[in-house]
Motif scaffolding. Structure first.
Motif, short mmCIF file in Angstrom:
data_model
loop_
_atom_site.label_atom_id
_atom_site.label_comp_id
_atom_site.label_asym_id
_atom_site.label_seq_id
_atom_site.Cartn_x
_atom_site.Cartn_y
_atom_site.Cartn_z
N ARG A 218 -12.00 -4.48 -5.13
CA ARG A 218 -10.82 -5.32 -5.31
C ARG A 218 -9.53 -4.50 -5.42
NH1 ARG A 218 -9.16 -5.92 -10.91
NH2 ARG A 218 -8.04 -7.80 -10.28
N ARG A 219 -9.67 -3.26 -5.89
CA ARG A 219 -8.48 -2.42 -6.01
C ARG A 219 -8.01 -1.86 -4.65
NH1 ARG A 219 -5.78 -4.06 -10.25
NH2 ARG A 219 -6.72 -3.51 -12.26
N ALA A 220 -8.81 -2.06 -3.59
CA ALA A 220 -8.36 -1.61 -2.27
C ALA A 220 -7.11 -2.37 -1.84
CB ALA A 220 -9.47 -1.79 -1.24
N SER A 221 -7.08 -3.68 -2.11
CA SER A 221 -5.89 -4.47 -1.80
C SER A 221 -4.70 -4.01 -2.62
CB SER A 221 -6.17 -5.95 -2.06
OG SER A 221 -5.02 -6.74 -1.81
N PHE A 222 -4.91 -3.74 -3.89
CA PHE A 222 -3.84 -3.24 -4.76
C PHE A 222 -3.32 -1.89 -4.24
CE2 PHE A 222 -5.81 -6.35 -7.42
CZ PHE A 222 -4.87 -6.73 -8.36
N SER A 223 -4.27 -1.00 -3.88
CA SER A 223 -3.89 0.35 -3.48
C SER A 223 -3.11 0.35 -2.16
CB SER A 223 -5.14 1.23 -3.34
OG SER A 223 -5.79 1.36 -4.59
N GLN A 224 -3.56 -0.46 -1.19
CA GLN A 224 -2.86 -0.50 0.10
C GLN A 224 -1.45 -1.08 -0.07
OE1 GLN A 224 -4.00 0.77 2.91
NE2 GLN A 224 -2.29 0.12 4.21
N ASN A 225 -1.32 -2.10 -0.90
CA ASN A 225 0.00 -2.67 -1.15
C ASN A 225 0.91 -1.67 -1.84
OD1 ASN A 225 1.85 -5.15 -1.42
ND2 ASN A 225 1.68 -4.45 -3.53
N LEU A 226 0.38 -0.97 -2.85
CA LEU A 226 1.20 0.01 -3.56
C LEU A 226 1.51 1.21 -2.68
CD1 LEU A 226 2.57 0.47 -6.25
CD2 LEU A 226 0.49 1.63 -7.06
N LEU A 227 0.64 1.51 -1.71
CA LEU A 227 0.93 2.56 -0.74
C LEU A 227 2.19 2.21 0.05
CD1 LEU A 227 0.13 5.14 0.82
CD2 LEU A 227 -1.30 3.69 2.28
N GLY A 228 2.29 0.95 0.46
CA GLY A 228 3.51 0.52 1.15
C GLY A 228 4.73 0.60 0.25
N ARG A 229 4.54 0.25 -1.03
CA ARG A 229 5.66 0.36 -1.97
C ARG A 229 6.12 1.82 -2.11
NH1 ARG A 229 6.13 -3.36 -6.03
NH2 ARG A 229 8.00 -2.16 -6.55
N ALA A 230 5.15 2.74 -2.13
CA ALA A 230 5.50 4.15 -2.27
C ALA A 230 6.31 4.63 -1.06
CB ALA A 230 4.24 4.99 -2.44
N TYR A 231 5.94 4.19 0.14
CA TYR A 231 6.72 4.54 1.33
C TYR A 231 8.11 3.90 1.28
CZ TYR A 231 2.98 6.77 4.04
OH TYR A 231 2.03 7.64 4.50
N LEU A 232 8.14 2.64 0.88
CA LEU A 232 9.42 1.92 0.84
C LEU A 232 10.38 2.56 -0.15
CD1 LEU A 232 10.78 -0.58 2.12
CD2 LEU A 232 9.96 -1.90 0.17
N ASP A 233 9.87 2.90 -1.34
CA ASP A 233 10.72 3.50 -2.36
C ASP A 233 11.15 4.91 -2.00
OD1 ASP A 233 10.40 1.16 -3.73
OD2 ASP A 233 8.96 1.93 -5.18
N ALA A 234 10.36 5.57 -1.14
CA ALA A 234 10.71 6.93 -0.72
C ALA A 234 11.65 6.95 0.48
CB ALA A 234 9.44 7.72 -0.40
N GLY A 235 12.08 5.77 0.94
CA GLY A 235 13.02 5.73 2.05
C GLY A 235 12.38 5.76 3.41
N ALA A 236 11.13 5.29 3.54
CA ALA A 236 10.43 5.26 4.83
C ALA A 236 9.98 3.83 5.13
CB ALA A 236 9.24 6.21 4.81
N PRO A 237 10.91 2.92 5.45
CA PRO A 237 10.54 1.52 5.64
C PRO A 237 9.61 1.28 6.83
CG PRO A 237 12.81 1.89 6.30
CD PRO A 237 12.35 3.14 5.61
N SER A 238 9.67 2.12 7.86
CA SER A 238 8.79 1.91 9.02
C SER A 238 7.33 2.13 8.63
CB SER A 238 9.18 2.83 10.16
OG SER A 238 9.11 4.17 9.75
N LEU A 239 7.04 3.22 7.90
CA LEU A 239 5.68 3.46 7.45
C LEU A 239 5.27 2.43 6.41
CD1 LEU A 239 5.71 7.36 7.20
CD2 LEU A 239 4.74 5.93 8.99
N ALA A 240 6.21 1.98 5.61
CA ALA A 240 5.91 0.93 4.64
C ALA A 240 5.50 -0.35 5.36
CB ALA A 240 7.13 0.67 3.75
N ALA A 241 6.20 -0.70 6.44
CA ALA A 241 5.86 -1.90 7.19
C ALA A 241 4.44 -1.83 7.74
CB ALA A 241 6.86 -2.10 8.33
N VAL A 242 4.05 -0.65 8.23
CA VAL A 242 2.68 -0.47 8.73
C VAL A 242 1.67 -0.69 7.61
CG1 VAL A 242 1.06 1.18 9.71
CG2 VAL A 242 3.40 1.07 10.58
N ALA A 243 1.92 -0.09 6.45
CA ALA A 243 0.98 -0.23 5.32
C ALA A 243 0.87 -1.67 4.86
CB ALA A 243 1.43 0.68 4.17
#
Length: 311
Positions: A218-243
């Motif tokens: 169940r934490r796979a969904s949490f982890s993938q979503n937070l992975l996108g958040r980490a990209y988004l907060d780091a200034g990489a919206p394109s990689l965040a969109a993919v995640a």
């Protein structure tokens, strides 16, 4: 005696005229050849054709009668000028050929660079092709956390990590690693703490490990979503969109699938995608997960639709 002298003078005059005529014919032949070469050079330099050729600066005078035959010095002067013109044409032709060679080299180098760049972009953007077409990839850079307006819900069991200080290694070491006996749960919790501490590369590695090793947890969904958040907060919206899109596409029933759609709209907004694409994501979010959205996220969707002028 006078008759003999007159005959000798006439013979000399005829011989002189023949030499001058031969020299004049030779010069005319060289001039004709120069004119043909100059026209060929002009076609190289001005491919447009008519109206762009160079007019000669020296033109023959009109209505001028020159009696007699040209003297030897005049012919020598014309010969020298023709030779100078020949040298100029040769130099110009060589310069045109060198410029064409350099242009071909530049074109070959640019085409090689374009092929290499296209191949790398295609490999990174295939996951986002169904969202909004090819998205330019922006390398992740730690620019500090830029929290979205509507943050996702943190896990209820999460303990807020203290803000680390010191060197990078000291900051990572200051984040406590959980040990609950569930490696997927511990990996997600540790990645969450690293994300809170704005240690985005370390957080991404931890979260990617959970998604790869425990895709059905169940934490796979949490982890993938937070992975996108980490990209988004780091200034990489394109990689965040993919995640975000991969979390929604691969695990649509996951607990963070609605959150990923919500943040996907924010990532597309940062990428300055057309409003129609962003509105489509908001509409899909409402249709599929409207009943599961919190009041705060519903308010965020409403604000986003207004900002994008969605119908």
């Amino acid at each position: 005696m006078r008759t003999l002298m007159a005959a000798a003078a006439l013979s000399a005059l005829i011989a002189g005229t023949g030499v001058a005529h031969a020299q004049s014919s030779a010069v005319e032949g060289r001039v004709d050849r120069l004119e043909r070469e100059m026209r060929a050079v002009q076609r190289k330099v001005f491919p447009g054709g008519a109206g762009q050729t160079i007019e000669p600066q020296i033109v023959p005078e009109t209505n001028t009668n020159i009696p007699g035959t040209p003297s030897g010095s005049a012919i020598a002067d014309v010969t020298q000028r023709v030779a100078a013109l020949e040298n100029q044409v040769t130099s110009m032709t060589g310069q045109v050929e060198q410029d064409q060679y350099r242009l071909r080299q530049l074109e070959d180098a640019f085409n090689a660079y374009k092929r290499s760049t296209d191949a790398r972009l295609k490999a990174l953007e295939e996951g986002a092709s169904s969202v909004g077409g090819s998205t330019p990839v922006i390398a992740p850079v730690d620019l500090g956390e830029t929290r979205p307006t509507r943050p996702t819900r943190p896990p209820v069991e999460e303990v807020v990590a203290p803000k680390p200080t010191g060197t990078r290694a000291q900051q990572v070491a200051a984040v406590a690693k959980p040990s609950s006996g569930d490696p997927a749960e511990d990996g997600y919790t540790y990645g969450y703490r690293l994300w809170q501490a704005k240690l985005y590369p370390e957080a991404r590695r931890e979260l990617e490990g959970v998604v790869t090793k425990y895709p059905t947890h169940r934490r796979a969904s949490f982890s993938q979503n937070l992975l996108g958040r980490a990209y988004l907060d780091a200034g990489a919206p394109s990689l965040a969109a993919v995640a975000f899109y991969e979390n929604y596409k691969k695990n649509p029933n996951g607990e963070r699938a609605p959150d990923s759609l919500y943040y996907l709209a924010q990532a597309l907004t940062k990428l300055k995608k057309p409003a129609g694409e962003v509105c489509k994501v908001y509409t899909e979010l409402d249709q599929l997960y409207g009943a599961r959205l919190s009041a705060e996220m519903k308010a965020g969707v409403a604000e986003g639709r207004v900002a994008q002028k969605c119908k």
